[in-house]
Scaffold this motif. Structure first.
Motif, PDB file in Angstrom:
ATOM      1  N   ALA A   4       0.851  -1.191   0.000  1.00 20.84           N
ATOM      2  CA  ALA A   4       0.000   0.000   0.000  1.00 20.84           C
ATOM      3  C   ALA A   4       0.891   1.247   0.000  1.00 20.84           C
ATOM      4  N   SER A   5       0.363   2.349  -0.469  1.00 19.35           N
ATOM      5  CA  SER A   5       1.148   3.588  -0.531  1.00 19.35           C
ATOM      6  C   SER A   5       1.518   4.043   0.880  1.00 19.35           C
ATOM      7  N   PHE A   6       2.667   4.707   0.979  1.00 17.80           N
ATOM      8  CA  PHE A   6       3.149   5.190   2.273  1.00 17.80           C
ATOM      9  C   PHE A   6       4.041   6.399   2.052  1.00 17.80           C
ATOM     10  N   GLU A   7       4.232   7.165   3.123  1.00 18.62           N
ATOM     11  CA  GLU A   7       5.154   8.294   3.091  1.00 18.62           C
ATOM     12  C   GLU A   7       6.546   7.809   3.481  1.00 18.62           C
ATOM     13  N   TYR A   8       7.528   8.209   2.699  1.00 21.41           N
ATOM     14  CA  TYR A   8       8.913   7.774   2.925  1.00 21.41           C
ATOM     15  C   TYR A   8       9.721   8.925   3.511  1.00 21.41           C
TER      16      TYR A   8
END
Length: 299
Positions: A4-8
């Motif tokens: 799933a999309s995430f902040e890096y």
């Protein structure tokens, strides 16, 4: 499968990592070390962090530092560096022997000691070795630094004594004496290489008798655990007693309720209990054979 999309978030210091954990405290945030545990979980959907804080750029968290009485392994040190460290092999071989048993060359060149220990996977190799070595875990959090004995660190499956917002920064491995010995052996899963059962042993001796013993297992339970009945059987035992390893190993499941032994598609609880005794005996025999070979001389 894609995660799933995430902040890096990439950080340059341990303190910056702690600040990032606090800043994103209202979201699901996780730390990325070597990634060999986290990334497969993210791809399979078992983990879905909203924020990933990457420790790869924190140079201060890498490397091995040898002191007079202990060797410090910084958290981002790769398995391969530990497995190849001649000083550790001399001073407390249970840790490099366990590191050398992890995965394959590619895994050992990327995976990190701190990530392995902090993840507390029941089938990981290093937790049992840290228990047997009587290691000390160093943690950094919003309230500063603290030390956690390995005996208090591993609490349950994927659960440790690290508090929310804390980061494992280093592990101190005490040096053994010239008459002491250690060993790590395991039965690896043929499909994954993880331990179906692994046993770590450290024996403190006077060259003739066992004065103290630390024996720990992984793979058999939901987290790495000391095998206290085995330790009790060993203390005071003669190194010349050829029946001692078998007798002590036969107590590996004493005081353990059967439901606590893992049972899955890899191995039944009955088979794991059998393996635990077999590999405890092998680890003890190996350690006893190493007593007096000069590989653990202090200094």
């Amino acid at each position: 499968m894609y995660p799933a999309s995430f902040e890096y978030v990439a950080v340059d210091s341990a303190e910056e990592a702690i600040d990032s954990l606090a800043e994103h405290g209202d979201r699901e945030v996780t730390l990325l070390a070597g990634g060999h545990s986290l990334l497969p979980m993210m791809k399979s959907g078992l983990a879905s962090p909203e924020v990933v804080v990457d420790l790869g750029g924190v140079d201060a968290l890498s490397g091995i530092e040898r002191g007079d009485d202990a060797t410090r392994i910084n958290a981002m040190t790769e398995y391969a560096a530990v497995a190849d460290d001649e000083g550790l092999w001399s001073d407390n071989p249970v840790v490099p022997e366990a590191a050398a048993a992890i995965g394959d060359v590619q895994v050992r060149n990327v995976g990190t000691v701190g990530g392995n220990v902090a993840h507390s996977d029941p089938a990981a190799d290093l937790p049992a070795a840290m228990l047997a070595a009587d290691a000390t875990i160093h943690a950094l959090g919003p309230d500063g630094e603290r030390e956690i004995p390995a005996a208090d660190f591993f609490q349950a499956m994927f659960t440790t004594a690290l508090a929310d917002g804390e980061l494992l920064t280093a592990i101190d491995v005490p040096h053994l004496g010239s008459d002491d010995a250690a060993a790590y052996v395991k039965k690896a899963s043929p499909s994954s290489g993880y331990a179906l059962v692994g046993v770590a042993v450290v024996l403190e001796t006077d060259g003739e008798e066992i004065a103290d013993a630390r024996v720990a297992a992984n793979g058999a339970f939901d987290h790495a655990m000391a095998l206290e009945p085995v330790e009790e059987e060993l203390v005071g035992g003669s190194l010349d007693d050829e029946s001692l390893p078998e007798r002590a190993a036969g107590r590996a499941t004493d005081d353990v309720e059967s439901y606590l032994v893992l049972d899955d598609e890899q191995a039944s609880s009955e088979y794991r209990a059998h393996l635990l005794e077999v590999y405890a005996e092998r680890a003890l025999e190996t350690a006893i054979d190493r007593v007096g070979d000069g590989s653990n001389a202090d200094g």
